[in-house]
Scaffold this motif. Structure first.
Motif, PDB file in Angstrom:
ATOM      1  N   PRO A   1       0.802  -1.235   0.000  1.00  0.00           N
ATOM      2  CA  PRO A   1       0.000   0.000   0.000  1.00  0.00           C
ATOM      3  C   PRO A   1       0.827   1.274   0.000  1.00  0.00           C
ATOM      4  CG  PRO A   1      -0.921  -1.613   1.525  1.00  0.00           C
ATOM      5  CD  PRO A   1       0.375  -2.189   1.032  1.00  0.00           C
ATOM      6  N   HIS A   2       1.891   1.340   0.847  1.00  0.00           N
ATOM      7  CA  HIS A   2       2.643   2.600   0.906  1.00  0.00           C
ATOM      8  C   HIS A   2       3.426   2.828  -0.375  1.00  0.00           C
ATOM      9  CE1 HIS A   2       6.217   0.151   1.869  1.00  0.00           C
ATOM     10  NE2 HIS A   2       6.934   1.232   1.614  1.00  0.00           N
ATOM     11  N   VAL A   3       3.876   1.732  -1.005  1.00  0.00           N
ATOM     12  CA  VAL A   3       4.561   1.878  -2.295  1.00  0.00           C
ATOM     13  C   VAL A   3       3.574   2.331  -3.361  1.00  0.00           C
ATOM     14  CG1 VAL A   3       5.791   0.641  -4.121  1.00  0.00           C
ATOM     15  CG2 VAL A   3       6.354   0.204  -1.722  1.00  0.00           C
ATOM     16  N   GLY A   4       2.358   1.760  -3.312  1.00  0.00           N
ATOM     17  CA  GLY A   4       1.331   2.156  -4.276  1.00  0.00           C
ATOM     18  C   GLY A   4       1.006   3.630  -4.184  1.00  0.00           C
ATOM     19  N   ALA A   5       0.982   4.183  -2.959  1.00  0.00           N
ATOM     20  CA  ALA A   5       0.697   5.611  -2.800  1.00  0.00           C
ATOM     21  C   ALA A   5       1.777   6.465  -3.444  1.00  0.00           C
ATOM     22  CB  ALA A   5       0.575   5.947  -1.310  1.00  0.00           C
ATOM     23  N   LEU A   6       3.032   6.051  -3.299  1.00  0.00           N
ATOM     24  CA  LEU A   6       4.135   6.816  -3.883  1.00  0.00           C
ATOM     25  C   LEU A   6       4.154   6.690  -5.403  1.00  0.00           C
ATOM     26  CD1 LEU A   6       6.960   6.016  -1.305  1.00  0.00           C
ATOM     27  CD2 LEU A   6       5.730   8.168  -1.588  1.00  0.00           C
TER      28      LEU A   6
END
Length: 725
Positions: free
Chosen positions: A698-703
């Protein structure tokens, strides 16, 4: 009265015919004899006294000749007009002018110089020396420089040897011996097939193996057209006793560039030179020689590299840290050969508590860290700097009180997308640093990347596949595991799809598994399929593009591997909506999440001016929210499933590769089509599932989404602000 006047009309005796040779387009060299001629004379061309210039006459005595021919001379003259010239030259002298007729044909330069040597005899070296001064003083051209080269070959005496050479950025290191010039700045002519001027900044040193008066020399060739020592044949210079030549020793040594600074330091330790030359050579000796010097400074400055990657065809991505609590570092420059990029003007600083902790207990650095922030880290992308084979890559730090310090890099190589995606895992999406890195480093790097398009490796046809059909279906698969059996079954039970030619494009690496399964299913269901193996697939958009290019359908229906068919008849309804607009649109269905909520139901333009944007209005709403709407034009379609003209797709060059996600790639494609006069049409009654990608954290997807939105806004913000609708 000393002025020499060429009269307007002069009766002269028959003129002698003289030898001549051309020097470029505008000048010739003539040789003749007379009773007397001054050092400078006016010369009129083609017998026209109004068209005159002043020239220098180089003379020699002819003891055995009659008085009327007692003085030989050589001079430059303007070239006669090729179309209407008379071939006459008029030289002004005190008393009476000298009229000469040019021989019908010019002599080749080499033959002319040989004749001059015979004619001038012992005076030849003196005449040539004067001629060289004249030729070098004028505007150079290839033929004139060729003449200079031939003359130097004839008259230059041995002046020593060049024994060692090596490239150094914009100069060339040379070392050898001579007895004919002193340390300092010396003008040279470099023979390298042609001839070009240069300057040698050199020091000298004593050598026990040389004769009396000879000394070793070392220095840098500057302002030189030669870029590599292997091109140099010899060096000519003017000594006190005439021209000399430094020959390149047969067994000369060519240094690697990285070792040249060390040779300069050695020369400065044992040799001498004037202050200006010493300073210039000292600066050159401080260049990179392969060593890490920043780790051994007396000043509290240290640096390290966590990762350096050459992003293929794009630039260099560096992640590292610079510990400099006293702010002694000026410019930080990434260098390779003659390429450079000042990175401290564009890097993004990051908090690195690990660096702070590593130096806190060191008595040399601890006191300097009191009340200092610990943002020692940096991430930077250096665009367009691509090291050439054999050239080292390194950082140069300008440190106050020391000069340059260096840190060599050992970069890896990766495709652009893979290299940049690695950075996301190192960032905290909640931090301002992450946002700055994405906006200032990652997005520009991906936009600048020159990523090769996907390439079809081979194709295999099953059934009666017609590549020229009016309409066909293109299915694009990526590297993720896909269940083909249910897809082929749904295609086979749809009477509007079953007779169509179907292209299935997949990555070459996955083809052993997918290919066998697709063949078996196509034969079982009697489908007409072309299997396309594709190289360079990063997502389904790449596979779809390769599939479109592997057929010649007039109309293509695109279906992403992430899409799942919900009902039969979907393609027929999309095609009818497409035909209803004259086959001049991109027709897309409603896309659903697996829970039947809306993933995409048209992209709309909202806002005004600079705040205008493309907005997915119904995302997350239940399917009932859109009711029973009919087909309508929207700002952009959805390329996970759509029908469009193949020619329209190709005219806008397909999908852009400057994004990480397929959503932004599809939006970019539809806007390119819109700008090219092809609108997008949403067909609400057709519904297709699109499966979420669960592989991205998820945090990679946001970036990644932030990077794509930044890239999209850079490219489209201005155009969208002016769009109607």
């Amino acid at each position: 009265m000393n002025e020499v006047i060429i009269p307007e009309r002069t009766r002269v005796s028959p003129a002698p015919t003289v030898a001549w040779t051309p020097l470029g387009e505008n000048a010739i060299l003539i040789m003749s004899a007379c009773d007397a001629i001054p050092g400078k004379v006016p010369v009129a061309v083609d017998g026209n006294p109004r068209n005159k210039v002043e020239t220098m006459a180089l003379t020699w005595r002819r003891p055995q000749a009659e008085p009327a021919q007692a003085v030989g001379f050589l001079c430059l003259a303007p070239a006669p007009s090729p179309d209407r010239g008379s071939g006459a030259i008029l030289l002004g002298r005190p008393g009476r002018p000298l009229r000469l007729i040019l021989a019908p044909k010019p002599m080749p330069l080499q033959a002319f110089l040989a004749a001059l040597a015979d004619e001038a005899g012992q005076a030849f070296p003196t005449v040539v020396d004067g001629l060289l001064e004249v030729l070098l003083a004028g505007k150079s051209n290839p033929r004139r420089l060729r003449a200079v080269g031939m003359l130097l070959q004839s008259v230059a005496k041995p002046g020593g040897f060049v024994e060692v050479m090596g490239p150094l950025d914009d100069g060339i290191f040379v070392q050898g011996w001579t007895a004919n010039f002193a340390a300092g700045r010396t003008k040279l002519l470099v023979a390298h097939g042609g001839l070009s001027p240069a300057v040698l900044e050199a020091g000298t040193f004593e050598r026990d193996d040389l004769g009396e008066g000879a000394r070793g020399f070392f220095g840098l060739l500057e302002e030189c057209a030669v870029r590599h020592p292997s091109e140099i044949e010899r060096l000519f210079f003017r000594a006190t006793d005439g021209w000399r030549a430094l020959e390149v020793y047969e067994r000369h040594v060519v240094l690697e560039q990285i070792t040249v600074p060390g040779h300069l330091r050695d020369g400065l330790q044992r040799g001498t030179a004037p202050a200006a030359t010493t300073e210039k050579l000292k600066q050159a000796s401080q260049r990179f020689d392969g060593r890490d010097t920043i780790s051994f400074l007396d000043q509290p400055v240290r640096a390290g590299i966590d990762d350096a990657t050459i992003v293929e065809g794009t630039g260099v991505l560096i992640i590292g840290w610079l510990f400099d609590p006293d702010r002694l570092t000026g410019d930080v420059v990434l260098r390779s050969g003659t390429q450079s990029c000042t990175i401290d003007k564009t890097w993004t600083r990051a908090v690195r508590p690990d660096v702070t902790a590593a130096f806190a207990e060191d008595p040399r650095f601890g006191p300097a860290m009191a009340s200092r922030r610990n943002s020692h880290g940096f991430i930077v992308f250096a665009p367009k700097l691509l090291p050439e084979p054999g050239q080292p890559l390194y950082l140069e730090f300008e440190v106050e009180g020391h000069g340059p310090a260096f840190l060599p890099l050992a970069p890896g190589r990766n495709p652009a997308r893979r290299a940049l995606e690695r950075v996301f895992g190192l960032l905290d999406p909640r931090s301002s640093t992450a946002t700055a890195v994405v906006e200032k480093q990652i997005a520009p790097a991906l936009q600048a990347a020159e990523i090769a398009p996907p390439k079809v490796i081979e194709t295999h046809d099953i059934g009666r596949f017609n590549a020229d059909a009016a309409m066909g279906l293109v299915i694009g698969l990526d590297h993720r595991q896909r269940e083909l059996s249910s897809l082929f079954a749904l295609l086979a039970i749809d009477p509007e799809i079953r007779p169509l030619p179907i292209v299935v494009a997949a990555p070459g690496e996955s083809f052993d598994r997918l290919g066998a399964e697709a063949r078996r299913l196509a034969r079982f269901y009697g489908l007409h399929v072309r299997l396309v193996l594709v190289e360079g697939v990063e997502d389904t958009c790449d596979a779809l593009e390769a599939g479109v290019r592997a057929c010649r359908f007039q109309t293509v229906a695109l279906l992403s591997g992430a899409a799942q068919i919900r009902m039969p008849g979907w393609l027929g309804r999309l095609e009818r909506a497409y035909r209803g607009r004259g086959g001049h649109c991109v027709a897309s269905p409603t896309l659903l999440f697996e829970d039947n909520s809306i993933r995409w139901a048209g992209a709309w333009l909202e806002g005004e001016g600079a705040g205008r944007r493309v907005y997915n209005r119904f995302v997350g709403y239940p399917l009932d929210a859109i009711g029973s709407l009919g087909p309508m034009e929207v700002a952009a379609g959805a390329t996970e499933c759509c029908v469009m003209s193949r020619n329209a797709f190709l005219e806008v060059d397909g999908f852009s590769r400057s994004y990480f996600t397929t959503g932004e790639k599809g939006l970019d494609l539809c806007l390119k089509l819109r700008m090219n006069g092809v609108p997008s049409l949403w067909v609400p009654e057709v519904e297709i599932y699109v499966v979420e990608d669960g592989e991205i954290r998820p945090h990679v997807g946001a970036l990644i989404s932030l990077a794509d939105r930044t890239s999209f806004d850079r490219r489209w913000a201005l155009a969208i602000s002016n769009m109607r609708g």
